[in-house]
Design a protein around this motif. Sequence first.
Motif, PDB file in Angstrom:
ATOM      1  N   PHE A 127      -8.450  -2.812 -14.246  1.00 57.62           N
ATOM      2  CA  PHE A 127      -8.355  -1.695 -15.187  1.00 57.62           C
ATOM      3  C   PHE A 127      -7.163  -1.913 -16.102  1.00 57.62           C
ATOM      4  O   PHE A 127      -6.291  -2.742 -15.838  1.00 57.62           O
ATOM      5  N   PHE A 128      -7.139  -1.154 -17.188  1.00 57.77           N
ATOM      6  CA  PHE A 128      -6.160  -1.416 -18.239  1.00 57.77           C
ATOM      7  C   PHE A 128      -5.109  -0.302 -18.321  1.00 57.77           C
ATOM      8  O   PHE A 128      -5.127   0.661 -17.560  1.00 57.77           O
ATOM      9  N   ALA A 129      -4.202  -0.459 -19.281  1.00 49.26           N
ATOM     10  CA  ALA A 129      -3.013   0.389 -19.335  1.00 49.26           C
ATOM     11  C   ALA A 129      -3.335   1.867 -19.484  1.00 49.26           C
ATOM     12  O   ALA A 129      -2.634   2.712 -18.928  1.00 49.26           O
ATOM     13  N   ARG A 185      -3.066   7.041 -16.804  1.00 44.32           N
ATOM     14  CA  ARG A 185      -3.750   8.258 -16.358  1.00 44.32           C
ATOM     15  C   ARG A 185      -3.536   8.522 -14.870  1.00 44.32           C
ATOM     16  O   ARG A 185      -3.326   9.667 -14.464  1.00 44.32           O
ATOM     17  N   ILE A 186      -3.543   7.471 -14.070  1.00 42.54           N
ATOM     18  CA  ILE A 186      -3.442   7.664 -12.626  1.00 42.54           C
ATOM     19  C   ILE A 186      -1.994   7.628 -12.111  1.00 42.54           C
ATOM     20  O   ILE A 186      -1.758   7.802 -10.930  1.00 42.54           O
ATOM     21  N   GLY A 187      -1.033   7.400 -13.001  1.00 45.61           N
ATOM     22  CA  GLY A 187       0.361   7.517 -12.616  1.00 45.61           C
ATOM     23  C   GLY A 187       1.099   6.234 -12.309  1.00 45.61           C
ATOM     24  O   GLY A 187       2.272   6.264 -11.936  1.00 45.61           O
ATOM     25  N   GLY A 231      -1.842   7.934  -5.895  1.00 43.84           N
ATOM     26  CA  GLY A 231      -2.509   8.949  -5.099  1.00 43.84           C
ATOM     27  C   GLY A 231      -3.634   8.377  -4.244  1.00 43.84           C
ATOM     28  O   GLY A 231      -4.201   7.320  -4.536  1.00 43.84           O
ATOM     29  N   GLU A 232      -3.970   9.111  -3.179  1.00 41.63           N
ATOM     30  CA  GLU A 232      -4.964   8.615  -2.231  1.00 41.63           C
ATOM     31  C   GLU A 232      -6.346   8.452  -2.850  1.00 41.63           C
ATOM     32  O   GLU A 232      -7.045   7.464  -2.583  1.00 41.63           O
ATOM     33  N   LYS A 233      -6.765   9.402  -3.678  1.00 45.89           N
ATOM     34  CA  LYS A 233      -8.119   9.331  -4.234  1.00 45.89           C
ATOM     35  C   LYS A 233      -8.290   8.091  -5.107  1.00 45.89           C
ATOM     36  O   LYS A 233      -9.315   7.390  -5.011  1.00 45.89           O
ATOM     37  N   ASN A 234      -7.318   7.801  -5.944  1.00 44.88           N
ATOM     38  CA  ASN A 234      -7.404   6.600  -6.777  1.00 44.88           C
ATOM     39  C   ASN A 234      -7.282   5.337  -5.933  1.00 44.88           C
ATOM     40  O   ASN A 234      -7.919   4.324  -6.229  1.00 44.88           O
ATOM     41  N   ALA A 235      -6.478   5.396  -4.873  1.00 50.32           N
ATOM     42  CA  ALA A 235      -6.384   4.249  -3.965  1.00 50.32           C
ATOM     43  C   ALA A 235      -7.722   3.989  -3.288  1.00 50.32           C
ATOM     44  O   ALA A 235      -8.121   2.825  -3.107  1.00 50.32           O
ATOM     45  N   ARG A 236      -8.431   5.055  -2.913  1.00 48.27           N
ATOM     46  CA  ARG A 236      -9.744   4.881  -2.290  1.00 48.27           C
ATOM     47  C   ARG A 236     -10.682   4.094  -3.205  1.00 48.27           C
ATOM     48  O   ARG A 236     -11.502   3.309  -2.738  1.00 48.27           O
ATOM     49  N   ARG A 237     -10.566   4.303  -4.497  1.00 48.58           N
ATOM     50  CA  ARG A 237     -11.409   3.541  -5.424  1.00 48.58           C
ATOM     51  C   ARG A 237     -10.902   2.120  -5.603  1.00 48.58           C
ATOM     52  O   ARG A 237     -11.625   1.153  -5.350  1.00 48.58           O
ATOM     53  N   TYR A 238      -9.653   1.971  -6.025  1.00 40.92           N
ATOM     54  CA  TYR A 238      -9.201   0.660  -6.465  1.00 40.92           C
ATOM     55  C   TYR A 238      -8.859  -0.287  -5.314  1.00 40.92           C
ATOM     56  O   TYR A 238      -8.953  -1.505  -5.473  1.00 40.92           O
ATOM     57  N   PHE A 239      -8.484   0.235  -4.150  1.00 43.65           N
ATOM     58  CA  PHE A 239      -8.310  -0.632  -2.986  1.00 43.65           C
ATOM     59  C   PHE A 239      -9.647  -1.237  -2.566  1.00 43.65           C
ATOM     60  O   PHE A 239      -9.713  -2.380  -2.112  1.00 43.65           O
ATOM     61  N   LEU A 240     -10.715  -0.439  -2.700  1.00 34.35           N
ATOM     62  CA  LEU A 240     -12.030  -0.872  -2.218  1.00 34.35           C
ATOM     63  C   LEU A 240     -12.795  -1.713  -3.228  1.00 34.35           C
ATOM     64  O   LEU A 240     -13.454  -2.684  -2.862  1.00 34.35           O
ATOM     65  N   SER A 278       0.792  -1.234   0.000  1.00 36.47           N
ATOM     66  CA  SER A 278       0.000   0.000   0.000  1.00 36.47           C
ATOM     67  C   SER A 278       0.827   1.288   0.000  1.00 36.47           C
ATOM     68  O   SER A 278       0.460   2.238  -0.717  1.00 36.47           O
ATOM     69  N   PRO A 279       1.931   1.399   0.755  1.00 33.92           N
ATOM     70  CA  PRO A 279       2.672   2.661   0.723  1.00 33.92           C
ATOM     71  C   PRO A 279       3.190   3.015  -0.671  1.00 33.92           C
ATOM     72  O   PRO A 279       3.199   4.194  -1.057  1.00 33.92           O
ATOM     73  N   TYR A 280       3.595   2.001  -1.412  1.00 35.77           N
ATOM     74  CA  TYR A 280       4.200   2.218  -2.722  1.00 35.77           C
ATOM     75  C   TYR A 280       3.136   2.466  -3.793  1.00 35.77           C
ATOM     76  O   TYR A 280       3.296   3.347  -4.644  1.00 35.77           O
ATOM     77  N   VAL A 281       2.049   1.703  -3.726  1.00 33.02           N
ATOM     78  CA  VAL A 281       0.966   1.899  -4.694  1.00 33.02           C
ATOM     79  C   VAL A 281       0.289   3.251  -4.475  1.00 33.02           C
ATOM     80  O   VAL A 281       0.015   3.984  -5.430  1.00 33.02           O
ATOM     81  N   MET A 282       0.048   3.601  -3.215  1.00 33.17           N
ATOM     82  CA  MET A 282      -0.593   4.894  -2.928  1.00 33.17           C
ATOM     83  C   MET A 282       0.276   6.059  -3.365  1.00 33.17           C
ATOM     84  O   MET A 282      -0.224   7.068  -3.875  1.00 33.17           O
TER      85      MET A 282
END
Length: 265
Positions: A171-173, A178-180, A157-166, A149-153
């Motif tokens: 998702f694709f390339a 887009r999200i970095g 970013g936190e906002k994208n982590a809030r979506r994809y962690f949950l 989690s520290p490295y992926v976040m």
Amino acid sequence: MTNNTQVITQIDERGVASITLNRPEVHNAFDDNIIHALIESLTALEQNDAVRVLVLKSNGKNFSAGADLNWMRAMAGNSYEENLKDAGLLSSLMSRLDNFPRPTLCLVQGAAFAGAMGLVSCCDIAIATEKSSFCLSETRIGLIPAAISPYVMRAIGEKNARRYFLTAERFFADEAHRIGLINTVVADDEALALEGEKMLGILLGNGPLAMSAAKSLIKAVAEKEIDNALGEETTRRIAQIRVSSEGQEGIKSFLEKRKPNWIKE
């Protein structure tokens, strides 16, 4: 360089080291043995002064499906203390890769799921094919992507982590770019190899010690308050590298309009 058939470690004459996951029959899923082998390879390469760049890649259709199913099955029956040890091993791998002192390049084809997204996030530069897919699938089976989690976040970013962690969505390339998570998207596996070589050519044209110093600088500056202490630290760093032998050679070669001595003809 290594006799391990599941994690192949090599160094070429340019100083390009490669670590290749080689379990295509199980989509390069990893277990504790693979994690141990990766840590050992990273440790050996870190201590090898001939290494200038590290490439992380895999053989087969997919980069990595994440944790091996048999390993997950075994962990489910283990005690808290045993699971703590296993999780600590994965955390150690991520830290070792994230702190590797030379530039790291990750080449992604096919799926990079769960823990594999941690490997991608820990590399300095990541290139993927347009059909590559990504997923933080842990919540789907009642788990969380804690060790990575520290490295992926940091990457997405936190906002994208809030979506994809949950959501554990795949998702694709294009979305990963887009999200970095990914720096560059290419058409296919052939283009991936070519783009990888192009990036290696760029990196090998730069001062080896300067790139290591630049990585250290990023960690020293990231998310720090811009104050006098930070200013003093950054000025110390530039002064130090200016008087180094590599810094002197770089400036001299530039003024003399010739290639620096770290570029091999």
